[in-house]
Design a protein around this motif. Structure first.
Motif, PDB file in Angstrom:
ATOM      1  N   ILE A  52      36.661  32.257  33.959  1.00  0.00           N
ATOM      2  CA  ILE A  52      37.902  32.288  33.183  1.00  0.00           C
ATOM      3  C   ILE A  52      38.376  30.843  33.059  1.00  0.00           C
ATOM      4  N   TYR A  53      38.907  30.482  31.907  1.00  0.00           N
ATOM      5  CA  TYR A  53      39.458  29.137  31.755  1.00  0.00           C
ATOM      6  C   TYR A  53      40.801  29.215  31.055  1.00  0.00           C
ATOM      7  N   MET A  54      41.526  28.105  31.081  1.00  0.00           N
ATOM      8  CA  MET A  54      42.916  28.057  30.619  1.00  0.00           C
ATOM      9  C   MET A  54      43.055  27.323  29.288  1.00  0.00           C
ATOM     10  N   PHE A  55      42.042  27.369  28.440  1.00  0.00           N
ATOM     11  CA  PHE A  55      42.075  26.679  27.159  1.00  0.00           C
ATOM     12  C   PHE A  55      43.202  27.230  26.282  1.00  0.00           C
ATOM     13  N   ASN A  56      43.994  26.344  25.726  1.00  0.00           N
ATOM     14  CA  ASN A  56      45.120  26.677  24.840  1.00  0.00           C
ATOM     15  C   ASN A  56      46.209  27.520  25.503  1.00  0.00           C
ATOM     16  N   CYS A  57      46.232  27.579  26.823  1.00  0.00           N
ATOM     17  CA  CYS A  57      47.323  28.272  27.515  1.00  0.00           C
ATOM     18  C   CYS A  57      48.491  27.294  27.647  1.00  0.00           C
ATOM     19  N   LEU A  58      49.684  27.810  27.492  1.00  0.00           N
ATOM     20  CA  LEU A  58      50.870  26.949  27.476  1.00  0.00           C
ATOM     21  C   LEU A  58      51.597  26.881  28.813  1.00  0.00           C
ATOM     22  N   ALA A  59      51.204  27.742  29.754  1.00  0.00           N
ATOM     23  CA  ALA A  59      51.880  27.766  31.057  1.00  0.00           C
ATOM     24  C   ALA A  59      50.863  28.077  32.148  1.00  0.00           C
ATOM     25  N   PRO A  60      51.042  27.511  33.351  1.00  0.00           N
ATOM     26  CA  PRO A  60      50.130  27.817  34.455  1.00  0.00           C
ATOM     27  C   PRO A  60      50.222  29.290  34.858  1.00  0.00           C
ATOM     28  N   LEU A  61      49.147  29.794  35.458  1.00  0.00           N
ATOM     29  CA  LEU A  61      49.056  31.213  35.811  1.00  0.00           C
ATOM     30  C   LEU A  61      48.488  31.401  37.211  1.00  0.00           C
ATOM     31  N   ASP A  62      48.695  32.598  37.752  1.00  0.00           N
ATOM     32  CA  ASP A  62      47.987  33.084  38.933  1.00  0.00           C
ATOM     33  C   ASP A  62      47.018  34.154  38.458  1.00  0.00           C
ATOM     34  N   ILE A  63      45.845  34.224  39.088  1.00  0.00           N
ATOM     35  CA  ILE A  63      44.866  35.254  38.734  1.00  0.00           C
ATOM     36  C   ILE A  63      44.556  36.100  39.959  1.00  0.00           C
ATOM     37  N   ILE A  64      44.573  37.414  39.737  1.00  0.00           N
ATOM     38  CA  ILE A  64      44.229  38.395  40.768  1.00  0.00           C
ATOM     39  C   ILE A  64      42.970  39.110  40.293  1.00  0.00           C
ATOM     40  N   TYR A  65      41.888  39.001  41.040  1.00  0.00           N
ATOM     41  CA  TYR A  65      40.646  39.701  40.716  1.00  0.00           C
ATOM     42  C   TYR A  65      40.605  41.010  41.498  1.00  0.00           C
ATOM     43  N   LEU A  66      40.312  42.106  40.804  1.00  0.00           N
ATOM     44  CA  LEU A  66      40.286  43.433  41.418  1.00  0.00           C
ATOM     45  C   LEU A  66      38.919  44.088  41.254  1.00  0.00           C
ATOM     46  N   ASN A  67      38.542  44.885  42.230  1.00  0.00           N
ATOM     47  CA  ASN A  67      37.395  45.775  42.088  1.00  0.00           C
ATOM     48  C   ASN A  67      37.799  47.120  42.680  1.00  0.00           C
ATOM     49  N   ASP A  68      37.780  48.151  41.861  1.00  0.00           N
ATOM     50  CA  ASP A  68      38.234  49.497  42.270  1.00  0.00           C
ATOM     51  C   ASP A  68      39.635  49.468  42.869  1.00  0.00           C
ATOM     52  N   GLY A  69      40.511  48.655  42.296  1.00  0.00           N
ATOM     53  CA  GLY A  69      41.892  48.600  42.740  1.00  0.00           C
ATOM     54  C   GLY A  69      42.143  47.757  43.974  1.00  0.00           C
ATOM     55  N   GLU A  70      41.102  47.147  44.515  1.00  0.00           N
ATOM     56  CA  GLU A  70      41.258  46.293  45.694  1.00  0.00           C
ATOM     57  C   GLU A  70      41.203  44.827  45.265  1.00  0.00           C
ATOM     58  N   ILE A  71      42.103  44.030  45.805  1.00  0.00           N
ATOM     59  CA  ILE A  71      42.080  42.597  45.526  1.00  0.00           C
ATOM     60  C   ILE A  71      40.869  41.984  46.222  1.00  0.00           C
ATOM     61  N   VAL A  72      39.970  41.370  45.426  1.00  0.00           N
ATOM     62  CA  VAL A  72      38.775  40.743  45.998  1.00  0.00           C
ATOM     63  C   VAL A  72      38.866  39.217  45.992  1.00  0.00           C
ATOM     64  N   GLU A  73      39.786  38.668  45.202  1.00  0.00           N
ATOM     65  CA  GLU A  73      39.956  37.209  45.164  1.00  0.00           C
ATOM     66  C   GLU A  73      41.302  36.899  44.523  1.00  0.00           C
ATOM     67  N   LEU A  74      41.915  35.813  44.968  1.00  0.00           N
ATOM     68  CA  LEU A  74      43.177  35.330  44.417  1.00  0.00           C
ATOM     69  C   LEU A  74      43.024  33.854  44.080  1.00  0.00           C
ATOM     70  N   VAL A  75      43.503  33.468  42.902  1.00  0.00           N
ATOM     71  CA  VAL A  75      43.522  32.053  42.527  1.00  0.00           C
ATOM     72  C   VAL A  75      44.952  31.755  42.078  1.00  0.00           C
ATOM     73  N   ALA A  76      45.625  30.931  42.860  1.00  0.00           N
ATOM     74  CA  ALA A  76      47.050  30.671  42.628  1.00  0.00           C
ATOM     75  C   ALA A  76      47.272  29.378  41.858  1.00  0.00           C
ATOM     76  N   GLU A  77      48.307  29.409  41.025  1.00  0.00           N
ATOM     77  CA  GLU A  77      48.845  28.234  40.357  1.00  0.00           C
ATOM     78  C   GLU A  77      47.785  27.421  39.621  1.00  0.00           C
ATOM     79  N   ILE A  78      47.083  28.083  38.719  1.00  0.00           N
ATOM     80  CA  ILE A  78      46.066  27.419  37.902  1.00  0.00           C
ATOM     81  C   ILE A  78      46.776  26.616  36.818  1.00  0.00           C
ATOM     82  N   PRO A  79      46.496  25.318  36.748  1.00  0.00           N
ATOM     83  CA  PRO A  79      47.159  24.500  35.727  1.00  0.00           C
ATOM     84  C   PRO A  79      46.580  24.761  34.334  1.00  0.00           C
ATOM     85  N   ILE A  80      47.350  24.428  33.328  1.00  0.00           N
ATOM     86  CA  ILE A  80      46.847  24.540  31.963  1.00  0.00           C
ATOM     87  C   ILE A  80      45.778  23.477  31.741  1.00  0.00           C
ATOM     88  N   CYS A  81      44.939  23.688  30.750  1.00  0.00           N
ATOM     89  CA  CYS A  81      43.939  22.700  30.359  1.00  0.00           C
ATOM     90  C   CYS A  81      44.469  21.980  29.134  1.00  0.00           C
TER      91      CYS A  81
END
Length: 125
Positions: A52-81
């Motif tokens: 996943i990348y932040m091309f043309n995004c105007l604001a930073p984001l957090d990403i939550i990756y899920l598998n079968d409803g369970e959080i498998v990875e968290l990526v916090a405060e991703i800056p814009i590109c």
């Protein structure tokens, strides 16, 4: 479609679902910062690892990756590109396969107290 994400803490976030590949390719591009307790989810046909990348995004984001409803990875405060070339934007990916990811306003992972292994119920509205 719209969903609610119900976290183990009892907190709820309303999600817009990007269902088609076109909607997913646009994602949060050219959108202002998400309001509090709002986000976007990206359901996948099967569990996989895709960058996943932040091309043309105007604001930073957090990403939550899920598998079968369970959080498998968290990526916090991703800056814009800020690059005009998508190929120059950093890629973010989970170390684990996922069947859905959620993008939230930057800082939401911390505010919601999320951790890997927690469950998230996705409720259609």
């Amino acid at each position: 479609p719209t969903f609610e994400a119900l976290f183990e803490s009892g907190r709820v976030v309303r999600l817009e679902s990007a269902e088609s590949s076109f909607q997913q390719s646009l994602g949060m591009m050219q959108r202002e910062a998400l309001p509090k307790r709002r986000g976007m989810m990206f359901p996948q046909v099967k569990a996989q690892i895709v960058p996943i990348y932040m091309f043309n995004c105007l604001a930073p984001l957090d990403i939550i990756y899920l598998n079968d409803g369970e959080i498998v990875e968290l990526v916090a405060e991703i800056p814009i590109c800020v690059s005009a070339d998508a190929d120059e934007c950093p890629r973010y990916e989970s170390s684990q396969p996922f069947d859905n990811w959620i993008e939230l306003r930057s800082g939401s992972i911390r505010r919601l107290g999320l951790s890997v292994g927690s469950q998230v119920d996705l409720i259609p509205l």
